[in-house]
Scaffold this active site. Structure first.
Site, PDB file in Angstrom:
ATOM      1  N   PRO A   1       0.814  -1.217   0.000  1.00  0.00           N
ATOM      2  CA  PRO A   1       0.000   0.000   0.000  1.00  0.00           C
ATOM      3  C   PRO A   1       0.851   1.273   0.000  1.00  0.00           C
ATOM      4  O   PRO A   1       2.065   1.227   0.168  1.00  0.00           O
ATOM      5  CB  PRO A   1      -0.819  -0.126   1.292  1.00  0.00           C
ATOM      6  CG  PRO A   1       0.004  -1.004   2.175  1.00  0.00           C
ATOM      7  CD  PRO A   1       0.762  -1.937   1.281  1.00  0.00           C
TER       8      PRO A   1
ATOM      9  N   ALA B   1      12.179   6.264 -13.240  1.00  0.00           N
ATOM     10  CA  ALA B   1      10.989   6.896 -12.673  1.00  0.00           C
ATOM     11  C   ALA B   1       9.913   6.954 -13.753  1.00  0.00           C
ATOM     12  O   ALA B   1      10.163   7.433 -14.855  1.00  0.00           O
ATOM     13  CB  ALA B   1      11.331   8.297 -12.188  1.00  0.00           C
TER      14      ALA B   1
ATOM     15  N   ALA C   1       6.910   8.447 -13.325  1.00  0.00           N
ATOM     16  CA  ALA C   1       6.005   9.570 -13.095  1.00  0.00           C
ATOM     17  C   ALA C   1       6.148  10.633 -14.179  1.00  0.00           C
ATOM     18  O   ALA C   1       7.243  10.908 -14.656  1.00  0.00           O
ATOM     19  CB  ALA C   1       6.283  10.194 -11.733  1.00  0.00           C
TER      20      ALA C   1
ATOM     21  N   HIS D   1      12.007  11.221  -2.771  1.00  0.00           N
ATOM     22  CA  HIS D   1      12.606  10.034  -3.384  1.00  0.00           C
ATOM     23  C   HIS D   1      14.017  10.339  -3.887  1.00  0.00           C
ATOM     24  O   HIS D   1      14.944   9.563  -3.662  1.00  0.00           O
ATOM     25  CB  HIS D   1      11.738   9.532  -4.549  1.00  0.00           C
ATOM     26  CG  HIS D   1      10.584   8.692  -4.116  1.00  0.00           C
ATOM     27  ND1 HIS D   1      10.509   7.350  -4.380  1.00  0.00           N
ATOM     28  CD2 HIS D   1       9.459   9.010  -3.452  1.00  0.00           C
ATOM     29  CE1 HIS D   1       9.378   6.869  -3.899  1.00  0.00           C
ATOM     30  NE2 HIS D   1       8.725   7.862  -3.317  1.00  0.00           N
TER      31      HIS D   1
ATOM     32  N   ARG E   1      16.711  10.562  -1.133  1.00  0.00           N
ATOM     33  CA  ARG E   1      17.069   9.282  -0.510  1.00  0.00           C
ATOM     34  C   ARG E   1      18.066   8.490  -1.341  1.00  0.00           C
ATOM     35  O   ARG E   1      18.796   7.668  -0.806  1.00  0.00           O
ATOM     36  CB  ARG E   1      15.805   8.423  -0.339  1.00  0.00           C
ATOM     37  CG  ARG E   1      15.171   8.459   0.987  1.00  0.00           C
ATOM     38  CD  ARG E   1      14.232   7.299   1.239  1.00  0.00           C
ATOM     39  NE  ARG E   1      13.602   6.719   0.080  1.00  0.00           N
ATOM     40  CZ  ARG E   1      12.311   6.887  -0.252  1.00  0.00           C
ATOM     41  NH1 ARG E   1      11.536   7.653   0.463  1.00  0.00           N
ATOM     42  NH2 ARG E   1      11.814   6.291  -1.312  1.00  0.00           N
TER      43      ARG E   1
ATOM     44  N   GLU F   1      13.863   9.213 -16.613  1.00  0.00           N
ATOM     45  CA  GLU F   1      12.420   9.402 -16.575  1.00  0.00           C
ATOM     46  C   GLU F   1      11.816   8.627 -17.739  1.00  0.00           C
ATOM     47  O   GLU F   1      12.116   8.901 -18.903  1.00  0.00           O
ATOM     48  CB  GLU F   1      12.078  10.882 -16.661  1.00  0.00           C
ATOM     49  CG  GLU F   1      12.548  11.634 -15.428  1.00  0.00           C
ATOM     50  CD  GLU F   1      12.349  13.136 -15.532  1.00  0.00           C
ATOM     51  OE1 GLU F   1      11.775  13.611 -16.528  1.00  0.00           O
ATOM     52  OE2 GLU F   1      12.793  13.835 -14.609  1.00  0.00           O
TER      53      GLU F   1
END
Length: 180
Positions: free
Chosen positions: A10, A34, A36, A52, A55, A64
């Site tokens: 989740p 990524a 997104a 993100h 980190r 991307e």
């Protein structure tokens, strides 16, 4: 085929952090893909992306890849570890695609995964544990992601469920259903 790992769970469960830990432990150069679509007008989304990014180690290569995932995966070097975050976002980027075209996209993706020599780690959101979405687009997303993740699990060497900050290895704890 390299090692394929699927991580699901989740929202805010620690999926990405677990994936990042496994990628770091691979002792290979890491390529972070990524999925997104960047939206500079959405400040909250930008903040999530920045968290993100902060980190991740500086030496990781970030790409991307909102839609061309199969093509991009097909071109990775065999001595790398690729972390794809996330399949849910990738699926969302194709919600306008007709069902027959989506099925081709999924099959191309799965065929590509089986041919890639690099290690692959996929992060996928877990959907469908709550109420049935009230709108057709929500049901389409839930069904497409659920089916994709189930098919990917069949060709994965390890499948993890991450929830409330704990990673469970479903490969060792679970029993696959017939037909998987």
């Amino acid at each position: 085929m390299g090692k394929v790992i699927l991580i699901t769970g989740p929202a805010r469960s620690g999926k990405s952090e677990w994936a990042e830990k496994l990628a770091s432990q691979s002792n290979k150069s890491v390529v972070y893909m990524a999925t997104a679509l960047l939206d500079p007008t959405d400040q909250e989304w930008q903040k999530r992306i920045q968290q993100h990014q902060q980190r991740r180690p500086q030496n990781w290569i970030t790409m991307e890849v909102p839609t061309a995932l199969s093509k991009t995966l097909a071109n990775v070097k065999p001595d790398t570890c690729v972390l794809v975050d996330s399949l849910g976002t990738w699926v969302a980027n194709f919600l306008e695609q007709e069902d027959t075209d989506w099925e081709k996209t999924v099959q191309d993706f799965l065929d590509t995964v089986e041919l890639v020599a690099a290690d692959l780690i996929f992060v996928a959101e877990e959907t469908g544990w709550g109420v049935v979405p009230a709108y057709p687009i929500g049901r389409k997303f839930r069904d497409r992601l659920g089916t994709l993740v189930r098919k990917l699990a069949v060709i994965s060497q390890a499948v993890y469920l991450v929830t409330v900050g704990h990673a469970l290895n479903l490969t060792t704890l679970g029993t696959p259903l017939e037909g998987n």
